[in-house]
Design a protein around this motif. Sequence first.
Motif, PDB file in Angstrom:
ATOM      1  N   ILE A 171      56.927  63.707  51.476  1.00 51.63           N
ATOM      2  CA  ILE A 171      56.811  62.667  52.814  1.00 51.63           C
ATOM      3  C   ILE A 171      57.256  61.318  52.836  1.00 51.63           C
ATOM      4  O   ILE A 171      58.869  61.330  52.868  1.00 51.63           O
ATOM      5  CB  ILE A 171      55.683  62.793  53.490  1.00 51.63           C
ATOM      6  CG1 ILE A 171      55.452  64.035  53.843  1.00 51.63           C
ATOM      7  CG2 ILE A 171      56.198  61.487  54.843  1.00 51.63           C
ATOM      8  CD1 ILE A 171      53.959  63.956  54.925  1.00 51.63           C
ATOM      9  N   LEU A 172      56.728  61.527  51.026  1.00 52.26           N
ATOM     10  CA  LEU A 172      57.590  59.886  51.047  1.00 52.26           C
ATOM     11  C   LEU A 172      59.250  59.323  50.674  1.00 52.26           C
ATOM     12  O   LEU A 172      59.617  58.551  50.900  1.00 52.26           O
ATOM     13  CB  LEU A 172      57.161  59.536  49.370  1.00 52.26           C
ATOM     14  CG  LEU A 172      55.569  59.226  49.453  1.00 52.26           C
ATOM     15  CD1 LEU A 172      54.752  59.828  48.328  1.00 52.26           C
ATOM     16  CD2 LEU A 172      55.409  58.388  50.770  1.00 52.26           C
ATOM     17  N   ASN A 173      59.555  60.762  50.161  1.00 53.57           N
ATOM     18  CA  ASN A 173      61.419  60.714  50.401  1.00 53.57           C
ATOM     19  C   ASN A 173      62.020  60.415  51.190  1.00 53.57           C
ATOM     20  O   ASN A 173      62.987  59.778  51.024  1.00 53.57           O
ATOM     21  CB  ASN A 173      61.371  61.955  49.647  1.00 53.57           C
ATOM     22  CG  ASN A 173      60.948  62.404  48.222  1.00 53.57           C
ATOM     23  OD1 ASN A 173      60.659  61.688  47.443  1.00 53.57           O
ATOM     24  ND2 ASN A 173      61.005  63.444  47.707  1.00 53.57           N
ATOM     25  N   PHE A 174      60.936  60.852  52.987  1.00 53.14           N
ATOM     26  CA  PHE A 174      62.174  60.674  53.988  1.00 53.14           C
ATOM     27  C   PHE A 174      62.597  58.714  53.826  1.00 53.14           C
ATOM     28  O   PHE A 174      63.102  58.964  54.827  1.00 53.14           O
ATOM     29  CB  PHE A 174      61.263  61.406  55.310  1.00 53.14           C
ATOM     30  CG  PHE A 174      61.433  62.003  55.220  1.00 53.14           C
ATOM     31  CD1 PHE A 174      62.023  63.023  54.648  1.00 53.14           C
ATOM     32  CD2 PHE A 174      60.645  62.359  56.625  1.00 53.14           C
ATOM     33  CE1 PHE A 174      62.578  64.247  54.934  1.00 53.14           C
ATOM     34  CE2 PHE A 174      60.713  64.492  56.346  1.00 53.14           C
ATOM     35  CZ  PHE A 174      61.314  64.962  56.117  1.00 53.14           C
ATOM     36  N   ASN A 205      68.297  52.079  51.269  1.00 56.60           N
ATOM     37  CA  ASN A 205      70.261  52.052  51.951  1.00 56.60           C
ATOM     38  C   ASN A 205      69.403  52.937  53.462  1.00 56.60           C
ATOM     39  O   ASN A 205      70.534  52.500  54.600  1.00 56.60           O
ATOM     40  CB  ASN A 205      71.050  52.743  51.498  1.00 56.60           C
ATOM     41  CG  ASN A 205      71.404  51.271  50.444  1.00 56.60           C
ATOM     42  OD1 ASN A 205      71.983  50.464  51.435  1.00 56.60           O
ATOM     43  ND2 ASN A 205      72.484  52.049  49.352  1.00 56.60           N
ATOM     44  N   GLY A 206      68.435  53.128  54.097  1.00 56.10           N
ATOM     45  CA  GLY A 206      68.136  53.238  55.586  1.00 56.10           C
ATOM     46  C   GLY A 206      68.568  54.742  55.650  1.00 56.10           C
ATOM     47  O   GLY A 206      68.162  55.945  56.582  1.00 56.10           O
ATOM     48  N   ASN A 245      68.225  55.921  58.775  1.00 59.65           N
ATOM     49  CA  ASN A 245      69.994  56.345  59.491  1.00 59.65           C
ATOM     50  C   ASN A 245      69.523  57.684  60.186  1.00 59.65           C
ATOM     51  O   ASN A 245      70.474  57.290  61.095  1.00 59.65           O
ATOM     52  CB  ASN A 245      70.234  57.065  58.207  1.00 59.65           C
ATOM     53  CG  ASN A 245      70.815  55.329  57.710  1.00 59.65           C
ATOM     54  OD1 ASN A 245      69.909  54.130  58.094  1.00 59.65           O
ATOM     55  ND2 ASN A 245      71.179  54.989  56.576  1.00 59.65           N
ATOM     56  N   GLY A 246      68.387  58.665  59.922  1.00 58.96           N
ATOM     57  CA  GLY A 246      67.998  59.704  60.529  1.00 58.96           C
ATOM     58  C   GLY A 246      67.746  59.860  61.367  1.00 58.96           C
ATOM     59  O   GLY A 246      68.102  61.056  62.821  1.00 58.96           O
ATOM     60  N   ILE A 247      66.902  59.353  61.873  1.00 60.55           N
ATOM     61  CA  ILE A 247      66.024  59.660  62.912  1.00 60.55           C
ATOM     62  C   ILE A 247      65.898  58.006  63.996  1.00 60.55           C
ATOM     63  O   ILE A 247      65.568  57.990  65.153  1.00 60.55           O
ATOM     64  CB  ILE A 247      64.105  59.628  62.498  1.00 60.55           C
ATOM     65  CG1 ILE A 247      64.122  61.029  61.240  1.00 60.55           C
ATOM     66  CG2 ILE A 247      63.475  59.913  63.287  1.00 60.55           C
ATOM     67  CD1 ILE A 247      64.732  62.143  62.412  1.00 60.55           C
ATOM     68  N   THR A 290      58.230  51.730  50.668  1.00 57.54           N
ATOM     69  CA  THR A 290      59.447  52.094  51.875  1.00 57.54           C
ATOM     70  C   THR A 290      59.918  51.326  51.709  1.00 57.54           C
ATOM     71  O   THR A 290      59.794  50.254  51.432  1.00 57.54           O
ATOM     72  CB  THR A 290      58.593  51.409  52.920  1.00 57.54           C
ATOM     73  OG1 THR A 290      58.927  51.679  54.549  1.00 57.54           O
ATOM     74  CG2 THR A 290      57.538  49.902  53.033  1.00 57.54           C
ATOM     75  N   GLY A 291      61.353  51.676  52.303  1.00 54.20           N
ATOM     76  CA  GLY A 291      62.828  50.712  52.550  1.00 54.20           C
ATOM     77  C   GLY A 291      62.890  49.827  53.840  1.00 54.20           C
ATOM     78  O   GLY A 291      63.681  48.970  54.265  1.00 54.20           O
TER      79      GLY A 291
END
Length: 513
Positions: free
Chosen positions: A55-58, A63-64, A69-71, A293-294
Amino acid sequence: MNTRNISIAMILLVGLIAGCENKLDLQPLGELNSETFYRTFEDFEAASLSPYSTILNFYYEQNGRGFYNGIEYPSDDSRHGGQGIDNNNDFNWLPNNGDFGWLFSESYKGVMRANVILNSLPNSELSDEDKARFEAEAKFIRSYFYFVLATNWGTPPLISELITTIADSQVGNSQPGEVLDLVETDLAFAKENLPSSWSGTDVGRATSGAAQAFLGKVYLYRQKYSLAATELNAVIDSGTYSLQDNFGDNFSESLENNSESIFEIQFTRGDFNPWLPVDSGLAGNENIGHAGTGRTIVFRASCFLGNCAPGANGQGYGRMHVTEDLQNEFEENDPRIPFTFYREGDDYFGTPYSQTWSITGATPSKYLLDYVSYAQPNAGSNNERVIRLADVYLMAAEAELLGNNNVQKAMDYVNMVRRRADPTGEILPERSGSSSLDEAMEFIMHERRVELAFEGHRYADLVRWHQAGVINIPQDVDFGDPANENWSETNLLKPYPQRELDLISSLSQNPGY
């Protein structure tokens, strides 16, 4: 092996090793067979962290890529920072979209890691009680990823068993509703077999309350309103959770895992993290052990037309801006505004915020107000709240209204959220239980938007309401130009990644792409 260029099958085969090598000594490496499956409690205790780690990979990417960027981007709440085109934000969605592809592949990696545990449990030395607990945890996390896949792609491949060969990986589209059927079954098991709470370094793991809230959410998305109301009301009535006195406390790093939080992502900046680090990073760089987190750099302000915020580019990329439509949605002087976005004159890390830093005059502040810069660049450790009680109140309100026509109870739940934000009721007056059904639904939609802004719910809410006939997106939603012109029914789902279509002949693209 480059996971960007391989199929689901290869991700399923290699992902286990990447996520568990920090906790387990798997011998022989690269083989999945009865000789290497886990057997002891300690084995499963360590292996159970691998699905969480995925989950952390999300969230980690500066750069999002993935969640931001996706959600978060495709909604009427956020505007990209440039004056050109952003394909995600502007609904120019193509099968080669890297952000969507990342969500897709990482979700299946998480599914695989959960399936490894589920496949290994029958041959383990565990007691029946421990088997049930690890099974419930794996099924909860598998549900998390399958919910992402089903709500974004509609009929993604259903893989409920561990895949060990390339031939077995050639799985085509599932039948409509089939994936969410499995999610419902998994979550029903999880809510009965997970503990109600954890302590010590286990805090943050899935609980029975998290499974029940998630199950209610799935029912709501499937328009099973009475079932949703039952599960969500049970979470509310359990007494396990309570609203924080102050709205902003939900996004403070010093108040993580508080009484309102039902499930949240556990972050750190490279030191100990109970969920393990993300899968990316090379030896010798600062990403080793990284589980941050980014959000901090993606959301913080940067430059617009030569006007730059403090820390621009180094500590803020200015990728997310608050649409004027969202700014106008808030009632005047709503106390939640400062905890949601920066406006002219607000304190911005010791400097008055200037609207000239943003293309819309405002940038998000949620999760950022008490952010402290650390030596590790571009990373934050403020946990992402995935499900919190205010969200459950508002989902329950929707279920009660659309399922039971219970305006009074729906407005009672809405008013719980409003009273927390404004206990006096002078700024946010209570919603009347004698409102019409249409008025009450408008109140619920308004409250979800302002209460949950930039928490990843907005576009999914719009799609759910559109599919339920509550709204008509082209008529009722202002994405701004050129997004308004580009949006079509095609965008209710995302395109399957082209690399998967090339490698899995039985996988069909969603209509319109």
